[in-house]
Design a protein around this motif. Structure first.
Motif, PDB file in Angstrom:
ATOM      1  N   PRO A 123       0.848  -1.201   0.000  1.00 43.98           N
ATOM      2  CA  PRO A 123       0.000   0.000   0.000  1.00 43.98           C
ATOM      3  C   PRO A 123       0.880   1.248   0.000  1.00 43.98           C
ATOM      4  CG  PRO A 123      -0.774  -1.581   1.604  1.00 43.98           C
ATOM      5  CD  PRO A 123       0.553  -2.083   1.132  1.00 43.98           C
ATOM      6  N   THR A 124       0.418   2.286  -0.649  1.00 43.37           N
ATOM      7  CA  THR A 124       1.230   3.489  -0.811  1.00 43.37           C
ATOM      8  C   THR A 124       0.489   4.732  -0.330  1.00 43.37           C
ATOM      9  OG1 THR A 124       2.330   2.553  -2.742  1.00 43.37           O
ATOM     10  CG2 THR A 124       2.443   4.929  -2.497  1.00 43.37           C
ATOM     11  N   ASN A 125       1.178   5.557   0.442  1.00 43.58           N
ATOM     12  CA  ASN A 125       0.588   6.823   0.855  1.00 43.58           C
ATOM     13  C   ASN A 125       0.584   7.801  -0.323  1.00 43.58           C
ATOM     14  OD1 ASN A 125       0.090   6.294   3.630  1.00 43.58           O
ATOM     15  ND2 ASN A 125       2.274   6.470   4.022  1.00 43.58           N
ATOM     16  N   PHE A 126      -0.474   8.558  -0.440  1.00 39.33           N
ATOM     17  CA  PHE A 126      -0.515   9.580  -1.479  1.00 39.33           C
ATOM     18  C   PHE A 126       0.411  10.732  -1.078  1.00 39.33           C
ATOM     19  CE2 PHE A 126      -4.525   7.423  -2.282  1.00 39.33           C
ATOM     20  CZ  PHE A 126      -4.487   7.306  -3.671  1.00 39.33           C
ATOM     21  N   PRO A 127       0.960  11.450  -2.051  1.00 36.13           N
ATOM     22  CA  PRO A 127       1.840  12.587  -1.733  1.00 36.13           C
ATOM     23  C   PRO A 127       1.127  13.568  -0.808  1.00 36.13           C
ATOM     24  CG  PRO A 127       1.924  12.093  -4.066  1.00 36.13           C
ATOM     25  CD  PRO A 127       0.820  11.249  -3.493  1.00 36.13           C
ATOM     26  N   PRO A 128       1.823  14.120   0.194  1.00 38.23           N
ATOM     27  CA  PRO A 128       1.195  15.055   1.129  1.00 38.23           C
ATOM     28  C   PRO A 128       0.541  16.229   0.398  1.00 38.23           C
ATOM     29  CG  PRO A 128       3.379  14.444   1.883  1.00 38.23           C
ATOM     30  CD  PRO A 128       3.246  13.894   0.504  1.00 38.23           C
ATOM     31  N   GLY A 129      -0.676  16.526   0.787  1.00 37.71           N
ATOM     32  CA  GLY A 129      -1.384  17.652   0.209  1.00 37.71           C
ATOM     33  C   GLY A 129      -1.962  17.406  -1.166  1.00 37.71           C
ATOM     34  N   SER A 130      -1.803  16.186  -1.700  1.00 39.50           N
ATOM     35  CA  SER A 130      -2.325  15.911  -3.040  1.00 39.50           C
ATOM     36  C   SER A 130      -3.838  15.822  -3.004  1.00 39.50           C
ATOM     37  CB  SER A 130      -1.743  14.615  -3.593  1.00 39.50           C
ATOM     38  OG  SER A 130      -2.163  13.518  -2.819  1.00 39.50           O
ATOM     39  N   THR A 131      -4.460  16.348  -4.010  1.00 37.16           N
ATOM     40  CA  THR A 131      -5.915  16.327  -4.114  1.00 37.16           C
ATOM     41  C   THR A 131      -6.296  15.886  -5.524  1.00 37.16           C
ATOM     42  OG1 THR A 131      -6.118  18.165  -2.563  1.00 37.16           O
ATOM     43  CG2 THR A 131      -8.035  17.669  -3.923  1.00 37.16           C
ATOM     44  N   THR A 200      -0.672   5.908  -7.627  1.00 39.03           N
ATOM     45  CA  THR A 200      -0.855   7.329  -7.321  1.00 39.03           C
ATOM     46  C   THR A 200      -0.858   8.251  -8.535  1.00 39.03           C
ATOM     47  OG1 THR A 200       1.540   7.571  -6.985  1.00 39.03           O
ATOM     48  CG2 THR A 200       0.208   7.076  -5.044  1.00 39.03           C
ATOM     49  N   ASN A 201      -0.424   7.764  -9.691  1.00 45.45           N
ATOM     50  CA  ASN A 201      -0.263   8.623 -10.861  1.00 45.45           C
ATOM     51  C   ASN A 201      -1.434   8.460 -11.829  1.00 45.45           C
ATOM     52  OD1 ASN A 201       0.559   9.864 -13.320  1.00 45.45           O
ATOM     53  ND2 ASN A 201       2.695   9.657 -12.700  1.00 45.45           N
ATOM     54  N   ALA A 202      -2.210   9.517 -12.003  1.00 41.85           N
ATOM     55  CA  ALA A 202      -3.380   9.459 -12.882  1.00 41.85           C
ATOM     56  C   ALA A 202      -2.977   9.182 -14.327  1.00 41.85           C
ATOM     57  CB  ALA A 202      -4.157  10.771 -12.795  1.00 41.85           C
TER      58      ALA A 202
END
Length: 233
Positions: A123-131, A200-202
């Motif tokens: 599992p991977t945390n999304f980059p901080p503050g990413s929306t 995490t990368n669209a």
């Protein structure tokens, strides 16, 4: 001297004893009928979630062959069956809510705070503050159409397809099947064939999704037509 008559047997005693209607066999039969009729949709949903939560297995030789040949849309009967089960569970829940007189607040997806693992990926945390930005993601997809051989006439179908599937949110997860990302890959780790940052990368998700559509349905409008017919693609 008068004869004595034997005391009459009470009528209730003359009647043969009736067997209880609620025999264990009948109770079991009624119970099974109730489970099948009432709990069918819930059981399907339970199985779908159970399958989605099962530990991911490494890519099969078939999957690796599809990736090597650039065929992201290879046939996968097991995955198709899980998608169909998820659609049926969703419809059953909507029907149940409608009968109860409650408005259906269901959406196909739930937004995750952390990208899921699978296929050996943690599992991977999304980059901080990413929306998530659906508008930005749509713009990226639109610029990719030509590289897959599609004209502007296919954009409307793709926009509607992924709006229905994920709302163009790279964090979206189907609560019934466990499908993940903008194109709702099942499992999400299949998108690793398009890039290691698939969680995490669209743009990576969109690239995989367009490859899947081309290999499986030929075009976004072909995929949209299938989705309209079956509820999944």
């Amino acid at each position: 001297m008068s004869e004595r008559r034997a005391p009459e047997t009470p009528r209730s005693a003359r009647r043969p004893a009736r067997s209880s209607r609620l025999t264990p066999k009948r109770v079991l039969g009624v119970g099974l009928a109730v489970v099948i009729v009432v709990g069918g949709g819930g059981f399907v949903a339970y199985r779908a979630v159970q399958n989605a939560d099962a530990p991911r297995t490494p890519l099969s030789l078939t999957d690796m062959g599809n990736i090597a040949s650039g065929d992201f849309g290879g046939s996968d009967p097991k995955t198709d069956a899980l998608k169909e089960a998820a659609v049926q569970a969703y419809r059953a829940d909507k029907l149940k809510d409608g009968r109860a007189g409650k408005p259906s607040g269901f959406d196909w997806v739930e937004v995750k705070k952390k990208a899921p693992g699978g296929g050996g990926f943690p599992p991977t945390n999304f980059p901080p503050g990413s929306t998530p930005s659906p508008g930005t993601n749509k713009a990226v997809a639109r610029t990719m159409l030509a590289s897959f051989g599609y004209g502007a006439d296919q954009w409307g179908c793709l926009e509607r397809l992924w709006q229905k599937e994920s709302g163009w949110n790279e964090r979206a997860m189907n609560r019934y099947s466990g499908a993940y990302g903008i194109p709702q890959s099942l499992p999400g780790s299949k998108m690793a064939s398009a890039g290691g940052d698939w969680q995490t990368n669209a743009a990576t998700q969109i690239k995989w999704g367009l490859g899947y559509i081309k290999g499986r349905y030929g075009s976004p409008c072909g995929a949209w037509g299938h989705s309209q017919s079956t509820g999944w693609y």
